[in-house]
Design a protein around this motif. Sequence first.
Motif, PDB file in Angstrom:
ATOM      1  N   UNK A   1     -99.862   5.031 -97.825  1.00 11.84           N
ATOM      2  CA  UNK A   1     -98.587   4.540 -98.351  1.00 11.84           C
ATOM      3  C   UNK A   1     -97.564   4.473 -97.218  1.00 11.84           C
ATOM      4  N   UNK A   2     -96.512   3.732 -97.433  1.00  8.30           N
ATOM      5  CA  UNK A   2     -95.550   3.403 -96.373  1.00  8.30           C
ATOM      6  C   UNK A   2     -94.963   4.645 -95.707  1.00  8.30           C
ATOM      7  N   UNK A   3     -94.516   5.630 -96.487  1.00  7.48           N
ATOM      8  CA  UNK A   3     -93.873   6.799 -95.868  1.00  7.48           C
ATOM      9  C   UNK A   3     -94.886   7.646 -95.102  1.00  7.48           C
ATOM     10  N   UNK A   4     -96.093   7.800 -95.629  1.00  2.98           N
ATOM     11  CA  UNK A   4     -97.122   8.570 -94.923  1.00  2.98           C
ATOM     12  C   UNK A   4     -97.546   7.848 -93.650  1.00  2.98           C
ATOM     13  N   UNK A   5     -97.658   6.532 -93.725  1.00  7.16           N
ATOM     14  CA  UNK A   5     -98.006   5.742 -92.537  1.00  7.16           C
ATOM     15  C   UNK A   5     -96.933   5.901 -91.465  1.00  7.16           C
ATOM     16  N   UNK A   6     -95.665   5.866 -91.864  1.00  7.56           N
ATOM     17  CA  UNK A   6     -94.567   6.013 -90.902  1.00  7.56           C
ATOM     18  C   UNK A   6     -94.602   7.394 -90.239  1.00  7.56           C
ATOM     19  N   UNK A   7     -94.833   8.452 -91.030  1.00  5.16           N
ATOM     20  CA  UNK A   7     -94.940   9.803 -90.462  1.00  5.16           C
ATOM     21  C   UNK A   7     -96.106   9.887 -89.493  1.00  5.16           C
ATOM     22  N   UNK A   8     -97.229   9.311 -89.894  1.00  4.10           N
ATOM     23  CA  UNK A   8     -98.425   9.341 -89.049  1.00  4.10           C
ATOM     24  C   UNK A   8     -98.162   8.648 -87.725  1.00  4.10           C
ATOM     25  N   UNK A   9     -97.549   7.480 -87.754  1.00  2.62           N
ATOM     26  CA  UNK A   9     -97.269   6.737 -86.524  1.00  2.62           C
ATOM     27  C   UNK A   9     -96.266   7.489 -85.645  1.00  2.62           C
ATOM     28  N   UNK A  10     -95.311   8.171 -86.265  1.00  4.69           N
ATOM     29  CA  UNK A  10     -94.339   8.960 -85.495  1.00  4.69           C
ATOM     30  C   UNK A  10     -95.043  10.103 -84.755  1.00  4.69           C
ATOM     31  N   UNK A  11     -95.986  10.753 -85.426  1.00  5.67           N
ATOM     32  CA  UNK A  11     -96.701  11.856 -84.789  1.00  5.67           C
ATOM     33  C   UNK A  11     -97.659  11.337 -83.723  1.00  5.67           C
ATOM     34  N   UNK A  12     -98.247  10.159 -83.929  1.00  5.75           N
ATOM     35  CA  UNK A  12     -99.071   9.544 -82.881  1.00  5.75           C
ATOM     36  C   UNK A  12     -98.206   9.229 -81.665  1.00  5.75           C
ATOM     37  N   UNK A  13     -96.980   8.783 -81.889  1.00  6.32           N
ATOM     38  CA  UNK A  13     -96.046   8.556 -80.771  1.00  6.32           C
ATOM     39  C   UNK A  13     -95.779   9.854 -80.011  1.00  6.32           C
ATOM     40  N   UNK A  14     -95.617  10.966 -80.745  1.00  3.66           N
ATOM     41  CA  UNK A  14     -95.422  12.264 -80.093  1.00  3.66           C
ATOM     42  C   UNK A  14     -96.649  12.642 -79.275  1.00  3.66           C
ATOM     43  N   UNK A  15     -97.838  12.376 -79.809  1.00  3.49           N
ATOM     44  CA  UNK A  15     -99.077  12.658 -79.091  1.00  3.49           C
ATOM     45  C   UNK A  15     -99.142  11.842 -77.806  1.00  3.49           C
ATOM     46  N   UNK A  16     -98.746  10.585 -77.881  1.00  2.49           N
ATOM     47  CA  UNK A  16     -98.750   9.722 -76.701  1.00  2.49           C
ATOM     48  C   UNK A  16     -97.760  10.228 -75.649  1.00  2.49           C
ATOM     49  N   UNK A  17     -96.660  10.759 -76.096  1.00  2.00           N
ATOM     50  CA  UNK A  17     -95.629  11.246 -75.186  1.00  2.00           C
ATOM     51  C   UNK A  17     -95.993  12.617 -74.580  1.00  2.00           C
ATOM     52  N   UNK A  18     -96.472  13.549 -75.393  1.00  2.00           N
ATOM     53  CA  UNK A  18     -96.706  14.920 -74.940  1.00  2.00           C
ATOM     54  C   UNK A  18     -98.167  15.242 -74.637  1.00  2.00           C
ATOM     55  N   UNK A  19     -99.107  14.446 -75.147  1.00  2.00           N
ATOM     56  CA  UNK A  19    -100.523  14.649 -74.862  1.00  2.00           C
ATOM     57  C   UNK A  19    -100.999  16.049 -75.168  1.00  2.00           C
ATOM     58  N   UNK A  20    -101.635  16.686 -74.193  1.00  2.00           N
ATOM     59  CA  UNK A  20    -102.208  18.013 -74.415  1.00  2.00           C
ATOM     60  C   UNK A  20    -101.160  19.120 -74.531  1.00  2.00           C
ATOM     61  N   UNK A  21     -99.896  18.794 -74.373  1.00  2.67           N
ATOM     62  CA  UNK A  21     -98.822  19.782 -74.568  1.00  2.67           C
ATOM     63  C   UNK A  21     -98.324  19.800 -76.015  1.00  2.67           C
ATOM     64  N   UNK A  22     -98.777  18.849 -76.831  1.00  2.00           N
ATOM     65  CA  UNK A  22     -98.393  18.830 -78.244  1.00  2.00           C
ATOM     66  C   UNK A  22     -99.148  19.944 -78.958  1.00  2.00           C
ATOM     67  N   UNK A  23     -98.432  20.757 -79.709  1.00  2.00           N
ATOM     68  CA  UNK A  23     -99.066  21.896 -80.376  1.00  2.00           C
ATOM     69  C   UNK A  23     -98.632  21.953 -81.837  1.00  2.00           C
ATOM     70  N   UNK A  24     -98.926  23.086 -82.472  1.00  6.39           N
ATOM     71  CA  UNK A  24     -98.538  23.261 -83.870  1.00  6.39           C
ATOM     72  C   UNK A  24     -97.049  23.048 -84.040  1.00  6.39           C
TER      73      UNK A  24
END
Length: 112
Positions: A25-48
């Motif tokens: 759904x739209x809101x879950x997709x938006x949250x997911x993409x935001x967290x993927x953006x964080x992963x792209x930015x922080x990589x292996x430094x992204x944690x809990x």
Amino acid sequence: MKFKVYYYSNSRGDEVVANFISSLDVSTRAKTMRIIDLLELYGNRLSLPYSKKITRQLYELRVRGRNHIRIIYSFMGNDILLLHGFKKKTSKIPKKELELARSRYKYFIDRQ
């Protein structure tokens, strides 16, 4: 350092993780993409609470909300390969979901 995120595609060329994300759904997709953006930015430094190591090679991206979404991924140098996505319904990662991610990882490594 910026990381590059890639979506796993199977032998038929289907981008299974991208298709999974598109099905949300739209809101879950938006949250997911935001967290993927964080992963792209922080990589292996992204944690809990966003990321957690689950095996030597595999990590889970954690999206909380009405639906708990998990995307299993792996690092390949500065590249991140999103291997498998699913809706989490239990406290542990179901064995079949983890095995599917492992087989996709192995398939990708064997193609290199």
